[in-house]
Design a protein around this motif. Structure first.
Motif, PDB file in Angstrom:
ATOM      1  N   UNK A  16      58.375  -5.749 -33.710  1.00 20.01           N
ATOM      2  CA  UNK A  16      58.585  -4.808 -34.816  1.00 20.01           C
ATOM      3  C   UNK A  16      59.223  -5.542 -35.998  1.00 20.01           C
ATOM      4  N   UNK A  17      60.232  -6.338 -35.704  1.00 19.27           N
ATOM      5  CA  UNK A  17      60.947  -7.049 -36.770  1.00 19.27           C
ATOM      6  C   UNK A  17      60.079  -8.148 -37.374  1.00 19.27           C
ATOM      7  N   UNK A  18      59.424  -8.964 -36.525  1.00 19.69           N
ATOM      8  CA  UNK A  18      58.657 -10.098 -37.027  1.00 19.69           C
ATOM      9  C   UNK A  18      57.416  -9.667 -37.797  1.00 19.69           C
ATOM     10  N   UNK A  19      56.890  -8.480 -37.494  1.00 18.27           N
ATOM     11  CA  UNK A  19      55.692  -8.008 -38.194  1.00 18.27           C
ATOM     12  C   UNK A  19      56.035  -7.180 -39.414  1.00 18.27           C
ATOM     13  N   UNK A  20      57.334  -6.924 -39.637  1.00 17.67           N
ATOM     14  CA  UNK A  20      57.741  -6.110 -40.769  1.00 17.67           C
ATOM     15  C   UNK A  20      57.204  -4.697 -40.677  1.00 17.67           C
ATOM     16  N   UNK A  21      57.187  -4.130 -39.458  1.00 17.86           N
ATOM     17  CA  UNK A  21      56.572  -2.826 -39.217  1.00 17.86           C
ATOM     18  C   UNK A  21      57.380  -1.703 -39.854  1.00 17.86           C
ATOM     19  N   UNK A  22      56.655  -0.639 -40.173  1.00 15.15           N
ATOM     20  CA  UNK A  22      57.265   0.591 -40.679  1.00 15.15           C
ATOM     21  C   UNK A  22      56.905   1.729 -39.731  1.00 15.15           C
ATOM     22  N   UNK A  23      57.382   2.921 -40.024  1.00 13.39           N
ATOM     23  CA  UNK A  23      57.204   4.063 -39.128  1.00 13.39           C
ATOM     24  C   UNK A  23      55.747   4.277 -38.745  1.00 13.39           C
ATOM     25  N   UNK A  24      54.840   4.130 -39.694  1.00 17.33           N
ATOM     26  CA  UNK A  24      53.427   4.377 -39.414  1.00 17.33           C
ATOM     27  C   UNK A  24      52.763   3.290 -38.597  1.00 17.33           C
ATOM     28  N   UNK A  25      53.484   2.199 -38.318  1.00 16.66           N
ATOM     29  CA  UNK A  25      52.891   1.075 -37.580  1.00 16.66           C
ATOM     30  C   UNK A  25      53.206   1.104 -36.084  1.00 16.66           C
ATOM     31  N   UNK A  26      53.760   2.203 -35.612  1.00 15.71           N
ATOM     32  CA  UNK A  26      54.186   2.242 -34.206  1.00 15.71           C
ATOM     33  C   UNK A  26      53.012   1.946 -33.253  1.00 15.71           C
ATOM     34  N   UNK A  27      51.866   2.586 -33.492  1.00 11.38           N
ATOM     35  CA  UNK A  27      50.713   2.387 -32.609  1.00 11.38           C
ATOM     36  C   UNK A  27      50.238   0.938 -32.657  1.00 11.38           C
ATOM     37  N   UNK A  28      50.334   0.311 -33.828  1.00 12.19           N
ATOM     38  CA  UNK A  28      49.919  -1.089 -33.954  1.00 12.19           C
ATOM     39  C   UNK A  28      50.808  -2.004 -33.119  1.00 12.19           C
ATOM     40  N   UNK A  29      52.109  -1.763 -33.127  1.00 10.66           N
ATOM     41  CA  UNK A  29      53.022  -2.586 -32.327  1.00 10.66           C
ATOM     42  C   UNK A  29      52.806  -2.324 -30.834  1.00 10.66           C
ATOM     43  N   UNK A  30      52.520  -1.079 -30.491  1.00 13.29           N
ATOM     44  CA  UNK A  30      52.202  -0.757 -29.097  1.00 13.29           C
ATOM     45  C   UNK A  30      51.018  -1.590 -28.624  1.00 13.29           C
ATOM     46  N   UNK A  31      50.007  -1.737 -29.469  1.00 10.45           N
ATOM     47  CA  UNK A  31      48.828  -2.526 -29.112  1.00 10.45           C
ATOM     48  C   UNK A  31      49.203  -3.991 -28.876  1.00 10.45           C
ATOM     49  N   UNK A  32      50.119  -4.522 -29.692  1.00  8.91           N
ATOM     50  CA  UNK A  32      50.578  -5.900 -29.488  1.00  8.91           C
ATOM     51  C   UNK A  32      51.261  -6.054 -28.134  1.00  8.91           C
ATOM     52  N   UNK A  33      52.127  -5.104 -27.812  1.00 15.81           N
ATOM     53  CA  UNK A  33      52.867  -5.178 -26.546  1.00 15.81           C
ATOM     54  C   UNK A  33      51.905  -5.035 -25.360  1.00 15.81           C
ATOM     55  N   UNK A  34      50.922  -4.147 -25.490  1.00 16.31           N
ATOM     56  CA  UNK A  34      49.937  -3.985 -24.417  1.00 16.31           C
ATOM     57  C   UNK A  34      49.213  -5.307 -24.146  1.00 16.31           C
ATOM     58  N   UNK A  35      48.830  -5.982 -25.200  1.00 16.85           N
ATOM     59  CA  UNK A  35      48.147  -7.266 -25.063  1.00 16.85           C
ATOM     60  C   UNK A  35      49.036  -8.296 -24.376  1.00 16.85           C
ATOM     61  N   UNK A  36      50.309  -8.327 -24.753  1.00 16.48           N
ATOM     62  CA  UNK A  36      51.223  -9.302 -24.157  1.00 16.48           C
ATOM     63  C   UNK A  36      51.522  -8.974 -22.703  1.00 16.48           C
ATOM     64  N   UNK A  37      51.594  -7.696 -22.359  1.00 14.87           N
ATOM     65  CA  UNK A  37      51.828  -7.294 -20.970  1.00 14.87           C
ATOM     66  C   UNK A  37      50.718  -7.829 -20.070  1.00 14.87           C
ATOM     67  N   UNK A  38      49.479  -7.723 -20.543  1.00 15.36           N
ATOM     68  CA  UNK A  38      48.349  -8.218 -19.747  1.00 15.36           C
ATOM     69  C   UNK A  38      48.458  -9.720 -19.496  1.00 15.36           C
TER      70      UNK A  38
END
Length: 766
Positions: A483-505
């Motif tokens: 979240x911090x490194x991508x400079x995410x905002x409130x509307x980017x929650x789903x985008x960060x979720x997708x990043x975490x899903x990819x890393x979990x795999x």
């Protein structure tokens, strides 16, 4: 062979007195040595078409044995009772036989000896008892002569090896479906005391553990056939039935010995593999039969004694081959536990522990409750929830989400600093930590297929799954960093979720062989740009539709249906039956010659009651009729403790003549072999078989695992693949119906506020 004083040739049974230096010539009718209790040995030619009763009667007449013939029976040199089913086999094998007391008479005499309590002969009497008690006729005589009461008294008053023999006899008696319904709570507590003592011998702990496991499984709901009645507390207890115990009764006695559960967990690290296996089996039974009333208390106790860590350690030990099935069973049970926690709603009014966990989280955040600009409470939104309705916030992840957030707070001593750092940012740039925690729970549940209770398709060890809370903490910290490194905002929650899903795999791949430090490195050191580039490539190949919550729920439903379909198919294969090669056990001595066995083939079929495997051994394959008429021998499913795979080698000169069986080196374990291990260590394997192909091997190993009461796991990648394939096909078919209609599937649904009162009704849609 000389034939002194033999009966006329037409007699179905002829005998000769003991002879010296005379041997039977090859090619003659098989001759068996029969020894009487007085030590007299005769050589007898027995007509295999006779019943055992006829053979015994003729022996009594020929040898002028006093008493009624019904008081006598035949046993072989290994003390196995000769029955009508195995008489022909023992005659052909020319085994030495003994004319002994009938099992019923022997049972009465053993009960009488226990009543006398002669210390000089006590151990020998108990040793004989534990060997014969599995026989129904012996058990009937023993039970009817009040033998069970005497045996229980000895268990209460004995120590050491005498206690070990007595407990083993009781364990063997409890294999029967009758005769031990008189055991009471005092007896259960005595077994609990024996098991909880750190000074108890291993040969005492093994049967004591097995007895508790049997009592846990003797629940009224497990009784075969229709119940006599039911009540609001569950199925009613049928008078005289052994199905009168269950988890609740056993756990009530276990709670009196505070150290018992901790002792059982500690014994998982025992150098004695059988002791570790018995402990693992007891834990699995407790997990799979825990009652609703005591479930939370029991699971909390298990967590307190670090049960998961003990099993993870067990996975890395050199004795793990013997424990593989038990560990996979445990993983399946922990999947049930995890699913149940996830589907149990947070209830602050009914559960004090839920309120305590939330108070712990709030206190360690070191925040102060305030009011927002509208004068409304501002508390949980500071931690990253969307609303102040804390019970609603945990709706999708339940108690599991609450526990994960609490463990996350516990693991990070700087949690309050992390929260304050986020609060120091503009509102739209703050990472919603609590919401992120819940989303990680969803991602991990998706990764480990925590879709429905009792359905596990893992064929390998999952040490990271057993460390769910620790992995959750790593992934949640990774979420905050992304979240911090991508400079995410409130509307980017789903985008960060997708990043975490990819890393979990990536981080949790091949978890059965990856070291923990490698998993940590993937979460702690992987840079945002690398994760983003990989995730973009994945998006080109995947459909974003599959990550939506309604689609996840649909996948869970279809997964459950697919699993049950494959399970029924596997059991149908067992009911149809199949031919196997009879293998050489892994510990069998190397044969001195390469002669082909006389009967290398075995046909096995499960009966309709799913209680027995019926089989016949043969020199060649032949068409087996439906039913069980062609299958004289059988193995009880309840007597199987584990289905071990890749354990045995083919006999010489059998497989090379058959193109449908894979070539293998003599005495090297076949990958298509499996063994049915007995619940009694001294019996070893009940059957060692080699399947004709990979498909048949998967059908039978998984089918047998799914039949066991404490099983349910999948052992083959083929079965797991079928379940996954059916799930994906079913999901795509369902989605085609929606996409064809151009229906928009939302990422989530938010329920509106509840009605202020009950003055409403649902209108009918036209």
């Amino acid at each position: 062979m000389s034939n002194h004083n033999s009966l006329p040739p037409r007699s179905p049974l002829s005998s000769t007195p003991p002879t010296s230096g005379l041997q039977a010539k090859s090619g003659l009718v098989p001759t068996n040595n029969v020894t009487t209790s007085e030590g007299i040995t005769v050589r007898a030619r027995i007509d295999p078409t006779l019943t055992v009763a006829d053979v015994v009667r003729q022996l009594c007449v020929n040898l002028k044995i006093k008493g009624m013939p019904s008081d006598y029976a035949l046993r072989d040199e290994n003390h196995e009772l000769v029955t009508n089913d195995n008489l022909r086999k023992k005659i052909k094998a020319r085994l030495d036989l003994k004319l002994v007391n009938s099992p019923n008479k022997e049972g009465r005499e053993i009960a009488e000896k226990l009543r006398v309590r002669d210390q000089k002969t006590m151990r020998l009497t108990l040793y004989t008892l534990q060997r014969y008690i599995r026989e129904n006729e012996f058990a009937s005589g023993f039970i009817n002569y009040d033998g069970v009461t005497q045996l229980v008294d000895i268990i209460f008053t004995s120590l050491g090896n005498t206690l070990a023999y007595a407990l083993t006899a009781m364990q063997n008696l409890m294999e029967l479906d009758h005769g031990w319904a008189s055991l009471d709570e005092a007896f259960i507590f005595r077994v609990v005391q024996v098991l909880s003592s750190p000074h108890s011998l291993i040969n005492v702990c093994r049967p004591a553990t097995a007895i508790l496991k049997k009592l846990v499984e003797a629940d009224p709901s497990n009784a075969p056939g229709p119940q006599a009645g039911s009540s609001k507390n569950g199925p009613a207890i049928v008078p005289g039935s052994i199905y009168r115990y269950g988890f609740t009764m056993v756990f009530e006695q276990m709670r009196k010995e505070k150290s018992l559960l901790e002792t059982i967990v500690n014994r998982l690290g025992s150098a004695d593999t059988a002791m570790a296996q018995h402990s693992m089996m007891l834990i699995n039974s407790l997990l799979s039969h825990a009652s609703d009333a005591r479930w939370e208390e029991f699971i909390a106790e298990m967590e307190r004694f670090s049960l998961r860590k003990a099993v993870v350690r067990l996975m890395s030990q050199h004795t793990v081959e013997e424990l593989t099935s038990c560990i996979l069973d445990f993983q399946a049970n922990m999947l049930r536990v995890t699913y149940r926690k996830k589907s149990t709603l947070v209830d602050l009014d009914a559960q004090l522990s839920h309120a305590a966990d939330l108070n712990y989280i709030w206190e360690h955040s070191k925040l102060i409750e305030e009011s927002d600009e509208k004068g409304q409470q501002l508390k949980w939104r500071k931690l990253g929830f969307d609303t102040e309705d804390i019970e609603f916030e945990f709706n999708d992840v339940g108690v599991l989400g609450l526990e994960c957030l609490k463990r996350f707070v516990e693991r990070d001593p700087d949690f309050s600093k992390v929260v304050l750092e986020q609060l120091s940012r503009p509102v739209e740039r703050r990472c919603p930590i609590a919401k992120a925690s819940n989303e990680v729970v969803e991602l991990l549940s998706e990764h480990w297929a925590i879709f429905a209770p009792g359905y596990s398709t893992s064929t390998t060890f999952q040490p990271l799954f057993l460390d769910f809370y620790k992995v959750h903490a790593l992934a949640t910290n990774f979420f905050i960093r992304m979240w911090s490194e991508s400079g995410a905002a409130t509307g980017d929650f789903i985008r960060v979720v997708a990043l975490v899903r990819s890393q979990v795999k990536v981080a949790l791949r091949n978890e059965n062989v990856r070291a923990w430090h490698e998993v940590e490195r993937d979460f702690l050191e992987c840079e945002y740009r690398a994760v983003r580039d990989r995730q973009m490539k994945e998006l080109e190949q995947e459909d974003d539709l599959l990550s939506k919550i309604p689609v996840r729920n649909l996948r869970a439903k279809i997964f459950k249906e697919s699993y049950e379909f494959v399970r029924q198919q596997r059991i149908q294969c067992l009911l149809q039956g199949a031919w196997f090669v009879i293998a050489l056990p892994g510990n069998a001595p190397q044969p001195r010659d390469s002669r082909r066995p006389s009967k290398p083939w075995r046909f096995v079929r499960l009966d309709n009651s799913t209680k027995y495997l019926h089989y016949v051994d043969s020199a060649v394959k032949f068409p087996v009729r439906s039913g069980l008429e062609d299958l004289p021998d059988r193995i009880e499913i309840a007597a199987v403790s584990e289905i071990a795979t890749g354990t045995c080698a083919p006999p010489p000169n059998v497989l090379r003549d058959h193109d449908d069986l894979p070539p293998t080196t003599p005495l090297a374990p076949s990958p298509l072999s499996f063994s049915l291990l007995s619940i009694h260590e001294e019996q070893g394997s009940l059957a060692d078989l080699i399947a004709p192909d990979q498909s048949r091997w998967a059908d039978w190993t998984d089918g047998l695992n799914m039949l066991r009461k404490d099983g349910g796991h999948v052992a083959s990648k083929e079965t797991a693949g079928f379940v996954q394939a059916l799930t994906e096909i079913g999901l795509k078919i369902k989605l085609l119906d929606l996409s064809g209609e151009m229906v928009e599937i939302p990422s989530g649904l938010t329920a509106g506020p509840p009605p202020p009162n009950t003055d409403f009704f649902f209108s009918e849609l036209i």
